[in-house]
Design an enzyme around this catalytic site. Structure first.
Site, short mmCIF file in Angstrom:
data_model
loop_
_atom_site.label_atom_id
_atom_site.label_comp_id
_atom_site.label_asym_id
_atom_site.label_seq_id
_atom_site.Cartn_x
_atom_site.Cartn_y
_atom_site.Cartn_z
N ASP A 8 12.05 -27.94 77.97
CA ASP A 8 13.34 -28.54 78.27
C ASP A 8 13.10 -29.72 79.21
O ASP A 8 12.02 -29.85 79.81
CB ASP A 8 14.24 -27.49 78.94
CG ASP A 8 15.55 -28.05 79.41
OD1 ASP A 8 16.22 -28.74 78.62
OD2 ASP A 8 15.91 -27.81 80.57
N ARG A 9 14.10 -30.58 79.35
CA ARG A 9 13.92 -31.74 80.22
C ARG A 9 14.60 -31.55 81.58
O ARG A 9 13.94 -31.28 82.58
CB ARG A 9 14.46 -33.01 79.53
CG ARG A 9 14.01 -34.31 80.20
CD ARG A 9 14.75 -35.51 79.66
NE ARG A 9 16.08 -35.65 80.26
CZ ARG A 9 16.94 -36.62 79.94
NH1 ARG A 9 16.61 -37.52 79.02
NH2 ARG A 9 18.12 -36.69 80.54
N ASP A 10 15.92 -31.67 81.61
CA ASP A 10 16.66 -31.67 82.88
C ASP A 10 16.64 -30.29 83.53
O ASP A 10 16.99 -29.29 82.92
CB ASP A 10 18.11 -32.11 82.64
CG ASP A 10 18.18 -33.50 82.02
OD1 ASP A 10 17.40 -34.37 82.44
OD2 ASP A 10 19.01 -33.71 81.12
#
Length: 237
Positions: A8-10
């Site tokens: 995932d990023r954020d």
């Protein structure tokens, strides 16, 4: 076959910022580059899969997402920790505008982003992982068929603490009753649960506790790298 770490990023790679799209607002979390290096050194491909509903809502454009990803990757490459691919979902089923208002398959927890990755990699699901700080991340990984890690970065620590508290409360309640309980610990495979008491076929009080919805919990991304690599080393023996 390719071993892939899906990230995932954020809240997992960078600090959680509401609808992040400006480079000046990007703050990589401590240890992210080191964790990525650890995986890359063991032959893993690094793939980011992220929901970007800000595009659907009209807050920013797809070009902004792609520019941010290029900027992020430049920062990571400087530390020998480049990401191989970014895949993002720009849709929202209810809040989208125009073509972006759609019930797509690429929005996590669905698996469309993983299927995009399959155009570039022969994903070895038995040795690949999905890691994120939200429930939809680990749900997406499970839906796709890879093992999962909930990261304590972002929202992960709060969710894990809540789940632990609920589980402990259930166990305390069960201690007061002559019931049978079967528990699957994080990382234990389905079918390997061990009954805490002998099963009584005549009892109507057999209880199955809720599973953790992830295989491992790790407070940081470095912890996640260490744990996943240790898991793989153990299963290969």
């Amino acid at each position: 076959m390719d071993k892939v770490i899906f990230l995932d990023r954020d809240g997992t790679l960078n600090e959680e910022v509401n609808y992040l799209h400006r480079k000046e607002d990007l703050r990589l979390l401590p240890g992210v580059a080191q964790a990525i290096r650890m995986w890359r050194e063991q032959g893993y491909k690094i793939v980011v899969v992220t929901n970007q509903a800000g595009v659907a809502r009209g807050y920013y454009q797809e070009a902004d997402v792609e520019a941010l990803h290029e900027y992020m990757n430049n920062l990571l490459r400087q530390e020998g920790a480049g990401i191989d691919h970014f895949f993002y979902c720009p849709h929202h089923p209810e809040r989208g505008i125009g073509k972006y208002k759609t019930a797509c398959r690429c929005r996590k927890p669905d698996v469309g982003l993983f299927l995009m990755a399959e155009k570039f990699y022969q994903v070895d699901k038995a040795h690949s992982w999905m890691i994120g700080d939200k429930l939809i991340d680990v749900e997406a990984g499970r839906n796709y068929g890879v093992r999962t890690v909930l990261a304590g970065t972002g929202y992960g620590a709060g969710f894990h603490a809540k789940l632990q508290e609920e589980r402990e409360n259930r166990l305390l309640e069960l201690e007061r009753k002559p019931e049978r309980i079967t528990i699957r610990q994080p990382g234990q495979q389905a079918g390997e649960a061990v009954p805490a008491e002998p099963e009584d076929p005549a009892s109507g009080n057999n209880i199955q506790t809720e599973d953790y919805p992830y295989d491992l919990y790790a407070e940081t991304l470095i912890d996640a790298a260490r744990a996943t690599l240790a898991w793989e080393n153990h299963t290969e023996k």
